[in-house]
Design an enzyme around this catalytic site. Sequence first.
Site, short mmCIF file in Angstrom:
data_model
loop_
_atom_site.label_atom_id
_atom_site.label_comp_id
_atom_site.label_asym_id
_atom_site.label_seq_id
_atom_site.Cartn_x
_atom_site.Cartn_y
_atom_site.Cartn_z
N ASN A 242 0.86 -1.18 0.00
CA ASN A 242 0.00 0.00 0.00
C ASN A 242 0.90 1.23 0.00
OD1 ASN A 242 -1.78 2.06 0.49
ND2 ASN A 242 -2.36 1.39 2.55
N TRP A 243 0.98 1.89 -1.15
CA TRP A 243 1.91 3.01 -1.28
C TRP A 243 1.34 4.30 -0.70
CZ3 TRP A 243 4.35 2.38 -6.89
CH2 TRP A 243 5.14 1.23 -6.90
N LYS A 244 0.07 4.29 -0.31
CA LYS A 244 -0.56 5.49 0.28
C LYS A 244 -0.29 6.71 -0.61
CE LYS A 244 -0.24 3.27 4.72
NZ LYS A 244 -0.21 3.38 6.17
N HIS B 84 -9.74 1.23 4.42
CA HIS B 84 -8.48 1.39 5.16
C HIS B 84 -8.73 2.33 6.34
CE1 HIS B 84 -4.42 2.54 6.24
NE2 HIS B 84 -4.02 1.45 5.62
N GLU C 148 -7.13 4.69 7.53
CA GLU C 148 -6.88 6.12 7.26
C GLU C 148 -8.08 6.74 6.54
OE1 GLU C 148 -3.04 5.60 5.41
OE2 GLU C 148 -2.22 5.02 7.35
N GLU D 91 -5.96 -4.94 10.08
CA GLU D 91 -4.91 -3.96 10.37
C GLU D 91 -5.24 -3.24 11.67
OE1 GLU D 91 -2.71 -2.76 6.54
OE2 GLU D 91 -4.42 -1.43 6.76
N GLY E 135 2.09 2.05 10.81
CA GLY E 135 3.08 3.13 10.73
C GLY E 135 3.73 3.46 12.07
N SER F 83 2.97 -2.33 10.22
CA SER F 83 4.42 -2.43 10.46
C SER F 83 5.01 -3.78 10.06
CB SER F 83 4.74 -2.10 11.92
OG SER F 83 4.35 -0.77 12.22
N GLY G 57 2.63 -1.22 4.27
CA GLY G 57 2.69 0.21 3.95
C GLY G 57 4.13 0.64 3.73
#
Length: 251
Positions: free
Chosen positions: A9-11, A96, A98, A168, A174, A214, A235
């Site tokens: 997941n490159w966000k 997700h 976020e 998650e 992160g 992570s 991520g």
Amino acid sequence: MRKPVIAGNWKMFKTVGDSVATAVALKPLVANANHCEIVITPVFTALKSVADRLEGSNIKVAAQNCAAEQREGAFTGEVAAFMIRDAGCSHVIVGHSERRQYYSDSDEVVSRKTHAGLAAGLTVIVCVGETLEQRDQGSAERVVREQLVWGLTGLTASDLDRIIVAYEPVWAIGTGRTATPEQAQEMHAFIRRVFAEGHSEAAANALRILYGGSVKPDNIAGLMRKADIDGALVGGASLNAESFAQIVNYK
Ligand code: PGA
């Protein structure tokens, strides 16, 4: 046998040029990885260029989100799932944390996005996970169950082949603080049970459940040894081709 999935997941990182460069660098590093499905998730503007460069390879391309609306229309700023498919993607991530936290994606919206993704022919990675506060209060399972029940509502048996769940825990994203393989396994087994209750034992057994939060080259193998962990949503460590390739080649 469930085929593992390792998804990056490159966000909101990388320009089009950087995305293509990373994808091109990744290709030879994972060319022999037949033990798992490999997915990368660039930003919207880079999807088409990356998908074009990866055509014929063993790396699939996903979007990080899609519109809840299934048809084109006056929805400024949104991208429909069929447009994502049209750009060369096979997968989409929905729900997700976020998105839930910063863009108010409710369980209902996540459910609509799941249906939109499926209707467009995409495989949908549905993310669930509790916050630290919810875990500390002892309500992690209740929260995850609710997200799952909502996220998977109205799905037919034939839809389930194209559903992947990503667990998650928000406190592990992160933060460098990974759930232990035991903590992850416990929740994955729970997710499979909830899925069996809502659908069938057979569908639950076939469901791929990814762990995210992570994941790094040095902790992937321990996670993958657990019975109900069928892959990872990565991520930070997926942004670099070498480190993501190490995770893909965990075996
Ligand atoms: P992380 O992110 O690997 O950087 O913790 C995972 C995710 O948000 O999918």
